[in-house]
Design an enzyme around this catalytic site. Structure first.
Site, short mmCIF file in Angstrom:
data_model
loop_
_atom_site.label_atom_id
_atom_site.label_comp_id
_atom_site.label_asym_id
_atom_site.label_seq_id
_atom_site.Cartn_x
_atom_site.Cartn_y
_atom_site.Cartn_z
N TYR A 87 0.84 -1.21 0.00
CA TYR A 87 0.00 0.00 0.00
C TYR A 87 0.87 1.26 0.00
O TYR A 87 0.46 2.31 -0.47
CB TYR A 87 -0.94 -0.04 1.21
CG TYR A 87 -2.20 0.80 1.06
CD1 TYR A 87 -3.05 0.64 -0.02
CD2 TYR A 87 -2.55 1.74 2.04
CE1 TYR A 87 -4.21 1.39 -0.14
CE2 TYR A 87 -3.71 2.49 1.93
CZ TYR A 87 -4.54 2.32 0.83
OH TYR A 87 -5.68 3.06 0.73
N LYS A 106 -3.57 8.16 3.56
CA LYS A 106 -4.80 7.87 4.31
C LYS A 106 -4.68 8.37 5.76
O LYS A 106 -5.68 8.82 6.35
CB LYS A 106 -5.12 6.38 4.28
CG LYS A 106 -5.65 5.89 2.93
CD LYS A 106 -6.89 6.62 2.48
CE LYS A 106 -7.56 5.98 1.28
NZ LYS A 106 -8.58 6.84 0.66
P1 NAD Z 1 -12.53 3.73 -7.73
O1 NAD Z 1 -11.34 3.61 -8.63
O2 NAD Z 1 -13.83 3.28 -8.25
O3 NAD Z 1 -12.68 5.24 -7.22
C1 NAD Z 1 -11.59 6.12 -7.06
C2 NAD Z 1 -12.07 7.44 -7.60
O4 NAD Z 1 -11.10 8.47 -7.42
C3 NAD Z 1 -12.36 7.36 -9.11
O5 NAD Z 1 -13.72 7.62 -9.36
C4 NAD Z 1 -11.51 8.45 -9.69
O6 NAD Z 1 -12.18 9.14 -10.73
C5 NAD Z 1 -11.33 9.37 -8.47
N1 NAD Z 1 -10.21 10.29 -8.65
C6 NAD Z 1 -8.89 9.99 -8.82
N2 NAD Z 1 -8.20 11.13 -9.02
C7 NAD Z 1 -9.10 12.16 -8.96
C8 NAD Z 1 -9.00 13.58 -9.09
N3 NAD Z 1 -7.82 14.18 -9.33
N4 NAD Z 1 -10.13 14.32 -8.97
C9 NAD Z 1 -11.33 13.73 -8.74
N5 NAD Z 1 -11.48 12.40 -8.61
C10 NAD Z 1 -10.38 11.62 -8.73
O7 NAD Z 1 -12.14 2.94 -6.40
P2 NAD Z 1 -12.86 2.84 -4.96
O8 NAD Z 1 -12.26 1.64 -4.35
O9 NAD Z 1 -14.31 2.95 -5.08
O10 NAD Z 1 -12.24 4.10 -4.19
C11 NAD Z 1 -13.01 5.09 -3.57
C12 NAD Z 1 -12.40 5.48 -2.24
O11 NAD Z 1 -12.45 4.36 -1.36
C13 NAD Z 1 -10.94 5.90 -2.31
O12 NAD Z 1 -10.70 6.94 -1.39
C14 NAD Z 1 -10.23 4.65 -1.86
O13 NAD Z 1 -8.93 4.90 -1.36
C15 NAD Z 1 -11.18 4.21 -0.77
N6 NAD Z 1 -11.03 2.81 -0.33
C16 NAD Z 1 -10.98 1.80 -1.23
C17 NAD Z 1 -10.80 0.50 -0.77
C18 NAD Z 1 -10.68 -0.64 -1.75
O14 NAD Z 1 -10.18 -1.70 -1.36
N7 NAD Z 1 -11.13 -0.48 -2.99
C19 NAD Z 1 -10.73 0.23 0.60
C20 NAD Z 1 -10.82 1.31 1.51
C21 NAD Z 1 -10.98 2.59 1.03
#
Ligand code: NAD
Length: 256
Positions: A155, A162
């Site tokens: 990570y 985070k």
């Molecule tokens: P995802 O790829 O579907 O979403 C990530 C989003 O970030 C995308 O929609 C992308 O367009 C957006 N993004 C990136 N750069 C950007 C910018 N400059 N301006 C605006 N938007 C931008 O993946 P996800 O897993 O749904 O992620 C959503 C959130 O959840 C993130 O913060 C991620 O870190 C967090 N998260 C994910 C997980 C996992 O395992 N997938 C676990 C815990 C937390």
């Protein structure tokens, strides 16, 4: 319309694919009676295509959260569409490839800076761009974290990003409390979204859940995280702010 978000107007970032946590938050929010507006990055066409799978039609606005011009015009667009906002979902995370996957000790600051800007500072800039849209009664801001207490495999610099997001959320909660605006995070377990797949070795990271999760964890199911977001947007956590709600099957509290 009935539901725990009846009458609420919510801006939701981060809908990219059906696997996006934000897509499920958007779907559940509409099912619970909210009117929503989506923001899109990098291209509105992608988000518009996915938005067609939502129960109700919704406007999609282009938003690169690091672009001050995009942030500056958000208020006017949202006001014209919804009149104001009762909630904001920050579902945004990004780190350049050289900041992930076992390169922690060699990552240049430029890449760390990008990860921090997009993934942590943006909670503040997005919220401030939306602040004039909140009514006197206040509202709710919800973001997504991946438990920053631990050094996870692969990570890398998303970990410190985070940790910064988690601290930013607490300071936002401190400074916006007077306006009755709550700021909370959902700490989700691993989900096989685009963001996750861009982490080299993500399966190794996610494997922890196969061994340590008291509740069965399904990496292909973003809905539990979406439910957590909707609950925090609702009036059912009226005095909760600066909090991190774990939607991770219980892994956060397990001993080795
Ligand atoms: P995802 O790829 O579907 O979403 C990530 C989003 O970030 C995308 O929609 C992308 O367009 C957006 N993004 C990136 N750069 C950007 C910018 N400059 N301006 C605006 N938007 C931008 O993946 P996800 O897993 O749904 O992620 C959503 C959130 O959840 C993130 O913060 C991620 O870190 C967090 N998260 C994910 C997980 C996992 O395992 N997938 C676990 C815990 C937390």
């Amino acid at each position: 319309m009935s539901g725990i978000l009846a009458g609420k107007r919510i801006l939701i970032t981060g809908v990219l694919m059906e696997s996006s946590i934000a897509f499920h938050a958007a779907k559940l929010a509409q099912e619970q009676g909210a009117e929503i507006i989506l923001t899109a990055f990098p291209r509105p066409t992608l988000t518009e295509r996915i938005a067609r799978k939502l129960p109700e039609p919704t406007k999609v606005v282009e938003l690169d959260v690091t672009d001050d011009e995009h942030l500056g015009r958000l208020e006017e667009i949202v006001r014209a569409e919804l009149g104001g906002l009762d909630g904001v979902v920050h579902s945004i995370g990004f780190a350049p490839q050289d900041a992930l996957g076992g390169n922690f000790l060699n990552t240049p600051f430029e890449s760390v800076s990008t990860a921090m800007h997009v993934s942590a500072f943006s909670l503040k800039s997005l919220t401030m761009a939306c602040l004039p849209l909140f009514p006197h009664e206040g509202g709710s801001v919800v973001g997504l974290t991946f438990d920053a207490q631990f050094a996870w495999p692969q990570y890398d610099w998303m970990g410190p990003a985070k940790a910064a997001l988690e601290a930013t959320s607490r300071y936002m909660a401190r400074d916006l409390g007077k306006q009755n605006i709550r700021c909370n995070l959902v700490s989700a377990g691993p989900i096989g979204s685009m963001a996750a797949k861009s982490i080299p070795g993500f399966t190794e990271l996610a494997d922890v859940w196969n061994h340590r999760s008291p509740l069965e964890w399904d990496m292909a199911d973003p809905e539990p995280a979406g439910r957590g977001i909707v609950a925090l947007l609702s009036d059912w956590f009226p005095k909760t702010t600066g909090e991190i709600i774990h939607v991770d099957g219980g892994v956060h509290m397990m001993g080795a």
